[in-house]
Enzyme design. Structure first.
Site, mmCIF file in Angstrom:
data_model
loop_
_atom_site.group_PDB
_atom_site.id
_atom_site.type_symbol
_atom_site.label_atom_id
_atom_site.label_comp_id
_atom_site.label_asym_id
_atom_site.label_seq_id
_atom_site.Cartn_x
_atom_site.Cartn_y
_atom_site.Cartn_z
ATOM 1 N N ASP A 31 0.786 -1.210 0.014
ATOM 2 C CA ASP A 31 0.017 0.174 0.028
ATOM 3 C C ASP A 31 0.791 1.201 0.075
ATOM 4 O O ASP A 31 1.701 1.578 0.782
ATOM 5 C CB ASP A 31 -0.792 -0.022 1.328
ATOM 6 C CG ASP A 31 -2.312 0.671 1.165
ATOM 7 O OD1 ASP A 31 -2.071 1.953 0.296
ATOM 8 O OD2 ASP A 31 -3.343 0.429 1.532
ATOM 9 N N THR A 72 -6.997 3.520 -2.296
ATOM 10 C CA THR A 72 -6.677 2.196 -2.022
ATOM 11 C C THR A 72 -7.686 1.293 -2.574
ATOM 12 O O THR A 72 -7.205 0.381 -3.076
ATOM 13 C CB THR A 72 -6.653 2.235 -0.282
ATOM 14 O OG1 THR A 72 -5.394 2.709 0.067
ATOM 15 C CG2 THR A 72 -6.459 0.578 0.017
ATOM 16 N N LYS A 155 -6.255 -3.742 6.422
ATOM 17 C CA LYS A 155 -7.566 -3.174 5.820
ATOM 18 C C LYS A 155 -8.574 -4.252 5.492
ATOM 19 O O LYS A 155 -8.305 -5.010 4.647
ATOM 20 C CB LYS A 155 -7.070 -2.196 4.572
ATOM 21 C CG LYS A 155 -6.307 -1.159 5.175
ATOM 22 C CD LYS A 155 -5.882 -0.066 4.164
ATOM 23 C CE LYS A 155 -5.224 0.889 4.441
ATOM 24 N NZ LYS A 155 -4.731 1.898 3.359
ATOM 25 N N ASP A 156 -9.699 -3.893 5.678
ATOM 26 C CA ASP A 156 -10.927 -4.647 5.027
ATOM 27 C C ASP A 156 -10.745 -4.702 3.533
ATOM 28 O O ASP A 156 -10.853 -5.860 2.959
ATOM 29 C CB ASP A 156 -12.026 -4.492 5.738
ATOM 30 C CG ASP A 156 -12.514 -2.916 5.674
ATOM 31 O OD1 ASP A 156 -12.554 -2.413 4.387
ATOM 32 O OD2 ASP A 156 -12.923 -2.147 6.817
ATOM 33 N N HIS A 300 1.367 8.139 5.280
ATOM 34 C CA HIS A 300 0.506 9.291 5.468
ATOM 35 C C HIS A 300 0.649 10.194 6.842
ATOM 36 O O HIS A 300 0.522 11.333 6.684
ATOM 37 C CB HIS A 300 -1.214 8.514 5.801
ATOM 38 C CG HIS A 300 -2.018 8.419 4.586
ATOM 39 N ND1 HIS A 300 -2.358 9.297 3.636
ATOM 40 C CD2 HIS A 300 -2.456 7.146 3.925
ATOM 41 C CE1 HIS A 300 -3.074 8.951 2.662
ATOM 42 N NE2 HIS A 300 -3.272 7.551 2.679
ATOM 43 N N HIS A 476 -2.534 11.047 -1.407
ATOM 44 C CA HIS A 476 -2.279 10.571 -2.817
ATOM 45 C C HIS A 476 -3.645 10.857 -3.523
ATOM 46 O O HIS A 476 -4.788 11.068 -2.807
ATOM 47 C CB HIS A 476 -1.966 9.107 -2.844
ATOM 48 C CG HIS A 476 -2.673 8.229 -1.949
ATOM 49 N ND1 HIS A 476 -3.984 7.341 -2.115
ATOM 50 C CD2 HIS A 476 -2.381 7.742 -0.704
ATOM 51 C CE1 HIS A 476 -4.321 7.008 -1.336
ATOM 52 N NE2 HIS A 476 -3.364 6.928 -0.242
#
Length: 547
Positions: A31, A72, A155-156, A300, A476
């Site tokens: 990611d 994402t 992350k889901d 981030h 982003h």
């Protein structure tokens, strides 16, 4: 007799796959990984992680996303469907849907429940909002649902979207420290997952704390520790070492996400998955999707030139090296196919650019919306705006009609206003987007990311260097190369060594996998292929496969 024919059919199916298929495909998404990180940190990487993939596999040096917004959820969906948001429907992580008039999250599903030790909201997730099939879906269909597909991430959305509609399981991380799922996949977690969760592996990483992985002088590719461009990690000054136990005591196990050890925990879970689910142990291809999210959280908060980010990549390099060694031992070198890419890249910190005399600025989306509302009231006497988010502007068409205004005139006035703003590069109407011929490079990006049933009446592109984000860290979402340029590495089964510098697009990955596996394309893809990896390297076929 029927049972005999069924057994003969399955034997025939397995035999054909053993001749033409890898035993296991592993899709790795890192990611927010910029291609540039493979260059910048190269001197500090081991020889057995990223460098092994590049040295012994095939590297696409010029891979890009071909739509906006580069977020994402659309990234993961586009990698695995081989198409863009205009077709697969995942137009953001969350967005205002003009058809329903409500905000929605990419994997929300009120019809399912959490399974495992997670909160009620954490598990109300499924792939129902994904409108296209994935390469993983097509593998399930091609194997008559005999090949296993499992997705996982902190992350889901990083677990659910790659695994597709037909997955055996998707697992994601809860703030309780457990991997959870939803009733979309089953009524209860497999026993081995429950056992893994009960061991509370996250506590080991929390107790260790976060110190530099290598001597401090190694990190000369980054800015100094505690630079003014870094945000705070759970209210802590961005300076090594970090006391993770203190952070955990004041928050929850979710703090692991914003450390490199979130990646380690996921890799531990991936290895446990391969063992307990016996992935790659028979002649029918299985598919494991792994999305490393900690790189995004750290990027981030702390930014692309922080020591913390470099340390995260040096540790991830070791994690990948260990994972490849595990695959060699447990699946067999030459029996598995790996690809590694990213769901988007990331911008430079705007304050850092400004301090070095680049005339750009960070923007606040709430401020932009408030100023748009003020313009609307001044010009039309009413607030005609329903929502501004993800660079999309939505109008209240019922109010416009009630006021006997022409929608085209409203769009024109707002467009003229927006072009007066220093940060705006382009403004496109819904009509212009839907009529895109592809000749306008950036309009084409927007058209590829636009679903007329969900997106706004106007879409804005910012000028290069401007971001809607705080003065620290990064984000982003734009169509510019700093957000679109990501790595793509193919390695393993039948992959020849080499590299390409030609521009490629992220939507070419899934159909290329279809060709390698000799299965149907995902149903939304244009089927544009990466020809370079389709010429198989017979030298990597194992003795077992020759027999």
């Amino acid at each position: 007799m029927k049972k005999l024919f069924a057994l003969l059919f399955l034997f025939s199916l397995a035999k054909s796959f053993s001749q033409e298929q890898p035993k296991l495909v592993v899709g790795i998404v890192v990611d927010q990984m910029k291609m540039e990180y493979l260059y910048r940190f190269s001197n500090d990487f081991s020889e057995t992680g990223f460098k092994r993939l590049m040295r012994e596999g095939y590297t696409f040096q010029n891979m890009h996303y071909n739509y906006m917004p580069t977020y994402t959820a659309p990234g993961h969906a586009s990698i695995y469907t081989g198409t863009t948001p205009t077709t697969h429907g995942i137009v953001g992580n969350d967005w205002f849907n003009k058809t329903t008039g409500k905000d929605m999250y990419c994997t929300d599903d009120e019809n399912v429940k959490t399974i495992g030790d997670g909160t009620d909201s954490e598990g109300k997730m499924s792939p129902k909002n994904l409108q296209s099939t994935t390469i993983t879906d097509e593998l399930k269909l091609a194997t008559n649902f005999k090949g296993k597909v499992i997705g996982m991430s902190l992350k889901d959305r990083g677990a659910i979207l790659p695994a597709g509609h037909f997955a055996d399981w998707a697992f994601w991380y809860s703030k309780t420290g457990a991997f959870i799922s939803s009733t979309y996949y089953g009524e209860s977690l497999p026993n081995w997952v429950t056992n893994f969760n009960n061991a509370k592996h996250y506590e080991t990483y929390i107790q260790k704390g976060w110190e530099l992985f290598k001597p401090k002088e190694t990190y000369n590719e980054s800015l100094t520790d505690n630079s003014p461009y870094e945000g705070k990690l759970y209210k802590k000054t961005p300076f090594f070492p970090y006391n993770l136990k203190d952070m955990y005591d004041n928050n929850d196990a979710g703090v692991l996400r914003s450390t490199p050890f979130g990646n380690n925990l996921l890799a531990d879970f991936a290895k446990e998955t391969i063992e307990k689910e016996a992935l790659g142990k028979d002649e029918i291809t299985d598919f494991l999707t792994v999305s490393f999210s900690s790189t995004d959280y750290i990027g981030h908060i702390l930014g692309p030139r922080s020591i913390e980010l470099q340390d995260t990549y040096l540790r991830l390099d070791e994690t990948i090296a260990d994972f490849l060694a595990y695959l060699d031992k447990n699946v067999g070198k030459g029996n598995y196919l790996v690809f590694l890419t990213a769901d988007h890249a990331g911008a430079e910190n705007v304050s850092y650019l400004k301090d070095n005399k680049y005339d750009v600025n960070n923007l606040n989306s709430k401020t932009i919306k408030n100023e748009l509302v003020e313009f609307s009231k001044t010009t039309f006497g009413e607030d005609l705006i329903l929502d501004y988010s993800n660079f999309n502007l939505f109008f209240n068409k019922d109010l416009i009609k009630k006021k006997e205004l022409e929608l085209s005139k409203v769009k024109e006035e707002f467009t003229n206003y927006l072009y007066q703003q220093k940060f705006v590069k382009r403004v496109y109407t819904e009509e212009q987007i839907l009529a895109s011929s592809g000749a306008d490079f950036y309009l084409n990006f927007i058209a590829n990311g636009y679903d007329p049933s969900q997106n706004g009446e106007l879409v804005i592109t910012l000028k290069p260097g401007y971001v809607e984000y705080s003065s620290t860290g990064t984000t982003h979402g734009s169509p510019y190369t700093y957000d679109t340029h990501v790595p793509l590495l193919f390695y393993g089964w039948h992959i020849k060594k080499g590299e390409s510098f030609d521009r490629k697009e992220i939507t070419q990955i899934a159909p290329t996998l279809s060709q390698l596996l000799k299965i149907t394309y995902p149903n939304g893809t244009k089927a544009e292929l990466l020809q370079e990896v389709l010429n198989k390297d017979e030298s990597v076929i194992t003795k077992e496969q020759r027999r």
